[in-house]
Every structure is written in structure tokens, then in C-alpha cells.
Design a protein around this motif. Structure first.
Motif, mmCIF file in Angstrom:
data_model
loop_
_atom_site.group_PDB
_atom_site.id
_atom_site.type_symbol
_atom_site.label_atom_id
_atom_site.label_comp_id
_atom_site.label_asym_id
_atom_site.label_seq_id
_atom_site.Cartn_x
_atom_site.Cartn_y
_atom_site.Cartn_z
ATOM 1 N N GLY A 327 0.658 -1.082 -0.036
ATOM 2 C CA GLY A 327 -0.001 -0.072 0.153
ATOM 3 C C GLY A 327 0.966 1.292 -0.082
ATOM 4 N N GLY A 328 0.443 2.265 0.942
ATOM 5 C CA GLY A 328 1.102 3.329 0.936
ATOM 6 C C GLY A 328 2.383 3.640 1.935
ATOM 7 N N ILE A 329 2.633 2.360 2.579
ATOM 8 C CA ILE A 329 3.860 2.347 3.407
ATOM 9 C C ILE A 329 5.077 2.852 2.860
ATOM 10 N N PRO A 330 5.393 2.273 1.616
ATOM 11 C CA PRO A 330 6.799 2.649 1.234
ATOM 12 C C PRO A 330 6.659 4.363 0.764
ATOM 13 N N GLU A 331 5.542 4.939 0.699
ATOM 14 C CA GLU A 331 5.358 6.406 0.476
ATOM 15 C C GLU A 331 5.620 7.280 1.938
ATOM 16 N N ILE A 332 5.704 6.357 2.988
ATOM 17 C CA ILE A 332 5.736 6.832 4.186
ATOM 18 C C ILE A 332 7.211 6.716 4.819
ATOM 19 N N ILE A 333 7.588 5.517 4.706
ATOM 20 C CA ILE A 333 9.153 5.135 4.878
ATOM 21 C C ILE A 333 9.787 5.301 3.583
ATOM 22 N N THR A 334 10.367 6.612 3.506
ATOM 23 C CA THR A 334 11.048 6.838 2.227
ATOM 24 C C THR A 334 12.322 6.698 2.095
ATOM 25 N N THR A 335 13.094 6.325 3.439
ATOM 26 C CA THR A 335 14.667 6.144 3.378
ATOM 27 C C THR A 335 14.876 5.068 4.432
ATOM 28 N N PRO A 336 15.919 4.293 4.490
ATOM 29 C CA PRO A 336 16.335 3.363 5.643
ATOM 30 C C PRO A 336 16.408 4.238 6.918
ATOM 31 N N GLU A 337 16.708 5.465 6.810
ATOM 32 C CA GLU A 337 16.710 6.165 8.278
ATOM 33 C C GLU A 337 15.490 6.462 9.058
ATOM 34 N N PHE A 338 14.565 6.060 8.449
ATOM 35 C CA PHE A 338 13.175 6.130 8.938
ATOM 36 C C PHE A 338 12.741 4.845 9.761
ATOM 37 N N GLY A 339 13.171 3.712 9.036
ATOM 38 C CA GLY A 339 12.639 2.415 9.255
ATOM 39 C C GLY A 339 13.179 1.358 8.277
ATOM 40 N N MET A 340 12.419 0.084 8.229
ATOM 41 C CA MET A 340 12.893 -0.937 7.472
ATOM 42 C C MET A 340 11.628 -1.583 6.825
ATOM 43 N N LEU A 341 11.548 -1.815 5.745
ATOM 44 C CA LEU A 341 10.638 -2.612 4.801
ATOM 45 C C LEU A 341 11.095 -4.242 4.924
ATOM 46 N N VAL A 342 10.247 -5.060 5.264
ATOM 47 C CA VAL A 342 10.549 -6.320 4.965
ATOM 48 C C VAL A 342 9.344 -7.011 4.102
ATOM 49 N N GLU A 343 9.670 -8.258 3.941
ATOM 50 C CA GLU A 343 8.641 -9.057 3.183
ATOM 51 C C GLU A 343 7.568 -9.802 4.237
ATOM 52 N N ARG A 344 6.586 -10.257 3.892
ATOM 53 C CA ARG A 344 5.795 -10.631 4.962
ATOM 54 C C ARG A 344 5.474 -12.130 5.324
ATOM 55 N N ASN A 345 6.847 -12.799 5.653
ATOM 56 C CA ASN A 345 7.006 -13.910 6.153
ATOM 57 C C ASN A 345 8.085 -14.007 7.564
ATOM 58 N N VAL A 346 7.573 -14.748 8.144
ATOM 59 C CA VAL A 346 8.334 -14.668 9.505
ATOM 60 C C VAL A 346 10.001 -14.588 9.420
ATOM 61 N N GLN A 347 10.539 -15.327 8.495
ATOM 62 C CA GLN A 347 12.075 -15.208 8.485
ATOM 63 C C GLN A 347 12.474 -13.881 8.036
ATOM 64 N N SER A 348 11.901 -13.079 7.243
ATOM 65 C CA SER A 348 12.264 -11.703 6.935
ATOM 66 C C SER A 348 12.017 -10.789 7.993
ATOM 67 N N ILE A 349 10.788 -10.826 8.686
ATOM 68 C CA ILE A 349 10.378 -9.865 9.891
ATOM 69 C C ILE A 349 11.264 -10.224 10.662
ATOM 70 N N ALA A 350 11.739 -11.631 11.462
ATOM 71 C CA ALA A 350 12.808 -11.761 12.215
ATOM 72 C C ALA A 350 14.090 -11.122 12.144
ATOM 73 N N ALA A 351 14.395 -11.287 10.768
ATOM 74 C CA ALA A 351 15.859 -10.837 10.275
ATOM 75 C C ALA A 351 15.823 -9.110 10.442
ATOM 76 N N GLY A 352 14.644 -8.415 9.880
ATOM 77 C CA GLY A 352 14.528 -7.001 10.244
ATOM 78 C C GLY A 352 14.305 -6.632 11.556
ATOM 79 N N LEU A 353 13.520 -7.372 12.301
ATOM 80 C CA LEU A 353 13.443 -6.861 13.558
ATOM 81 C C LEU A 353 14.691 -6.984 14.662
ATOM 82 N N GLU A 354 15.544 -7.867 14.376
ATOM 83 C CA GLU A 354 16.855 -8.114 14.823
ATOM 84 C C GLU A 354 17.669 -7.053 14.569
ATOM 85 N N GLN A 355 17.596 -6.388 12.896
ATOM 86 C CA GLN A 355 18.531 -5.357 12.774
ATOM 87 C C GLN A 355 17.959 -4.029 13.302
#
Length: 390
Positions: A327-355
Motif C-alpha cells: 500500500g502506501g507504506i513505502p510512501e511514508i518510509i522513504t529512506t532506511p533512516e526512518f525504518g525498515m521494509l520487509v517481506e511478509r514472512n516470519v524469516q524476513s520479519i525476524a531478520a528485520g526486527l533483529e536489525q
């Protein structure tokens, strides 16, 4: 300018958190010089004597109420859950017509400002045709992301958008999807949501944790949203379980309520995370700023979104966000300095959360950038657009 706002997705005495983002836009538009707004927010009719708790609450909503100086009218329309959806728009229209006609005789409105394309926008466009008023319809998310896949609803979405005087999309992603429905690009204006900069602002994390009685040293993630499958809380809980050996101090606080509550409770027990994952239910909107400020990261793992306000609100508090690329999420988090975008699966979410929990963030800069999109700024854009259609 005199505006009649029409939407069922509006706060009320029973559910003060419902559609609070719409109330914010309406309230700030009303406060601009020379403007007057009144709201029709239809609710389903439900007999108070029927012992079905989930639906009985509708009978407790007053016929008329005032919230933050805004007068809201609640006409009743017949409602059969999961059965009468194709008829909801017409039922809303018929139930709201008498009060709309009376208010227009008294107030002489210039236009109708409708929110949610179907059934609300459908009903509003019919009201506009009856009252000879231009109608601007705002697409919010589910109305386009989900309802366009419903065979019986899709034609009514198109009819509403084609017959509205103008269309507001809260994200460029929604605009693209409406163009795919055959709506002319020139008819759609993107005006994203704002953020309450008084309620959501940079606060000291230690102070916020102290007020909420949270541990000072633990890593804290929050997830705010309805407890439904599409919000992805179950994936986040599974990711916490996957990380419990490497990040033993991480805690997750889930804020919200919904039909998925029992499944999430069961998942927490299954993963033996009772001391790490806490389902807090609904919390007052004015308290959310404390939770965002206390957290190291805010998470939203949705399968679909329009312009999720919880992301803007977390960022306005200086809190980085972990979210799915939908949806519009990439329009809000426009840079890695604001957050991280991940795929919708447990492995990607876990890796992103740890980082996200181990990365240093500039919370001052995150808050500074996000505070620039105030509801006052949004109201000014909406006012200009409405005036162009009158």
C-alpha cells in the motif's frame, strides 16, 4: 465554505477510536476561517433487546452527539452482517436522506465530503444528486484494496468514483488502483493523512517507560492495530519466538482489539512467550504517544494498507518502524533512516526486527521530518480541493 461530511467510519460515544483520522481531518477543516461542517455518520440499526453483545453496542450510540465541537448525526439503517453488503449503500442512502434534506434546508451546504468509497461514498453520491450538491469521495484503503475484488461491489465502486465530482486518495498506491478501475487520472487528487503533532511528538524514552511501568533495560517493540489476520500480529509473534535465544531481553506489546484475539492468545501460549508478548487490548489514543516513545521500534506487518496512521504517529515520536512493503507504506518510509521494509514472512520479519533493534537511530531527525505533515496542512489541501469542485 459549508460542508456536509458523510461517513459511517466516525468516532462515537461507544467507539471513540473509530475513524479518528477522519475526525482529525474534519475537525481541522472546520477550524479554518470561514468554514462550517456538520457530520452524518449512519450506524446499523440493532434492537437493544437482542442479546448479541457484538452488535448490541450500536443501540447505545446516541442519535446526535457533539465531539470536539463537531455535531454528528447518527441515522439508523437496516443491517444484516455478511448478507446485506451489496445493499448497504442504498440502505445508508435511504436512511440518511431525511436528515440530509433537513440539514441542507437549514444550513445550505456547498458540497458533500464523503469518506470510504463503498458503502459510504455510494450513499453520499446519491445524496448529492438528490440535494444538487457536488460530492468529493475519499478512498481510504480497504474500500479499494479489498472491495474491488468483490464481484457485486466492484461495479458500485466504479459507479461511485465515476459520478463523484472529485476523488481524494490518501496514497499514490490507491490512486494507481483506482485508475486501474477505469477512473480518469485527472479526477483523482492524492492528499495523504496527517499526524496530530501535539499528541505525537518526541518524548524521553526513559520517562515514557517509567510512566507506563515498563522495564528500562529491555528491548521493546510495539504493534498497534486491530487484531485481525491482515495486520500480521501472528507473524510478529512468531518472529519474536524465532529470536528469543539471540535477543532474550526483547518484549512485544500489542495494542488493539479484534476477532483474532483468541488465536493470538493461543499462539503466545504455544510459543511459550507469556513473559515476552503482551496483548494489551485497546488503549486511549492520547496514550499511544507514550507507547511509541517507550519503544525501540514500532511494527506493522499488514497484507494491505492505505495510509496507515500508526506509522506516521510512531515516526512523529521519533520511533523507527518495521513494516511490510504494501500500500502506501513505502510512501511514508522513504529512506532506511526512518525504518525498515520487509517481506511478509516470519524469516524476513525476524531478520528485520533483529536489525532494527540493534541499529542506532537518529530519533530527533525521524521526529523532525514526520512532524512536518500536520493535520492543519492536510486541511488546507482538502479545502483547496473542495473549493475547486464547488
Amino acid at each position: 465554505m459549508r460542508v456536509l461530511t458523510f461517513t459511517a467510519l466516525y468516532p462515537n460515544k461507544v467507539n471513540p477510536l473509530q475513524g479518528i483520522f477522519i475526525h482529525q481531518r474534519v475537525k481541522h477543516l472546520a477550524r479554518r476561517p470561514g468554514n462550517f461542517l456538520e457530520v452524518i455518520a449512519p450506524v446499523p440499526y440493532f434492537p437493544s433487546w437482542l442479546p448479541i453483545r457484538r452488535w448490541q453496542q450500536f443501540s447505545q450510540i446516541p442519535r446526535e452527539e457533539v465531539i470536539d465541537g463537531m455535531r454528528i448525526h447518527h441515522p439508523r439503517y437496516p443491517f444484516l452482517p455478511e448478507i446485506s453488503m451489496p445493499a448497504h449503500g442504498m440502505l445508508m442512502y435511504l436512511a440518511s436522506l431525511p436528515i440530509a434534506q433537513r440539514l441542507h434546508r437549514e444550513k445550505r451546504f456547498d458540497c458533500v465530503d464523503a469518506h470510504f468509497v463503498y458503502p459510504d461514498g455510494f450513499a453520499a453520491v446519491r445524496l448529492g444528486r438528490k440535494l444538487h450538491l457536488p460530492v468529493v469521495v475519499s478512498a481510504r484503503g480497504t474500500d479499494i484494496n479489498l472491495y474491488r475484488s468483490f464481484r457485486l461491489i466492484r461495479p458500485m465502486l466504479r459507479w461511485t468514483l465515476m459520478h463523484a465530482a472529485g476523488v481524494i486518495a490518501v496514497s499514490a498506491d490507491l490512486k494507481t488502483k483506482m485508475i486501474a478501475l477505469g477512473i480518469p487520472e485527472t479526477k483523482i487528487q492524492v492528499i495523504s493523512n496527517g499526524v496530530d503533532t501535539e499528541r505525537f511528538q518526541l518524548l524521553d524514552a526513559k520517562s515514557a517507560r517509567k510512566q507506563l511501568e515498563l522495564p528500562e533495560e529491555d528491548a521493546i517493540a510495539v504493534s498497534v492495530g486491530y487484531l485481525i489476520e491482515s495486520k500480521g500480529h501472528h507473524l510478529l509473534i512468531a518472529a519474536i519466538a524465532k529470536l528469543k535465544e539471540r535477543l532474550p531481553q526483547v518484549r512485544l506489546y500489542v495494542i488493539g482489539e479484534g476477532v483474532y484475539r483468541a488465536e493470538l492468545d493461543a499462539l503466545v501460549r504455544e510459543k511459550q512467550l507469556q513473559d515476552r508478548v503482551f496483548l494489551l487490548g485497546n488503549r486511549p489514543n492520547q496514550e499511544l504517544g507514550l507507547w511509541f516513545s517507550a519503544a525501540d521500534v514500532s511494527c506493522l506487518l499488514s497484507s494491505r494498507e492505505g495510509w496507515p496512521n500508526v506509522i506516521s504517529e510512531a515516526l512523529a515520536c521519533g520511533t523507527p518502524v518495521l513494516a511490510t512493503r504494501v500500500g502506501g507504506i513505502p510512501e511514508i518510509i522513504t529512506t532506511p533512516e526512518f525504518g525498515m521494509l520487509v517481506e511478509r514472512n516470519v524469516q524476513s520479519i525476524a531478520a528485520g526486527l533483529e536489525q532494527a533493534l540493534t541499529k542506532p537511530w537518529n530519533r530527533v531527525e525521524i521526529a523532525r521530518h514526520s512532524q512536518s505533515r500536520s493535520w492543519n496542512a492536510v486541511a488546507a489541501e482538502v479545502e483547496d480541493y473542495l473549493k475547486s469542485k464547488v
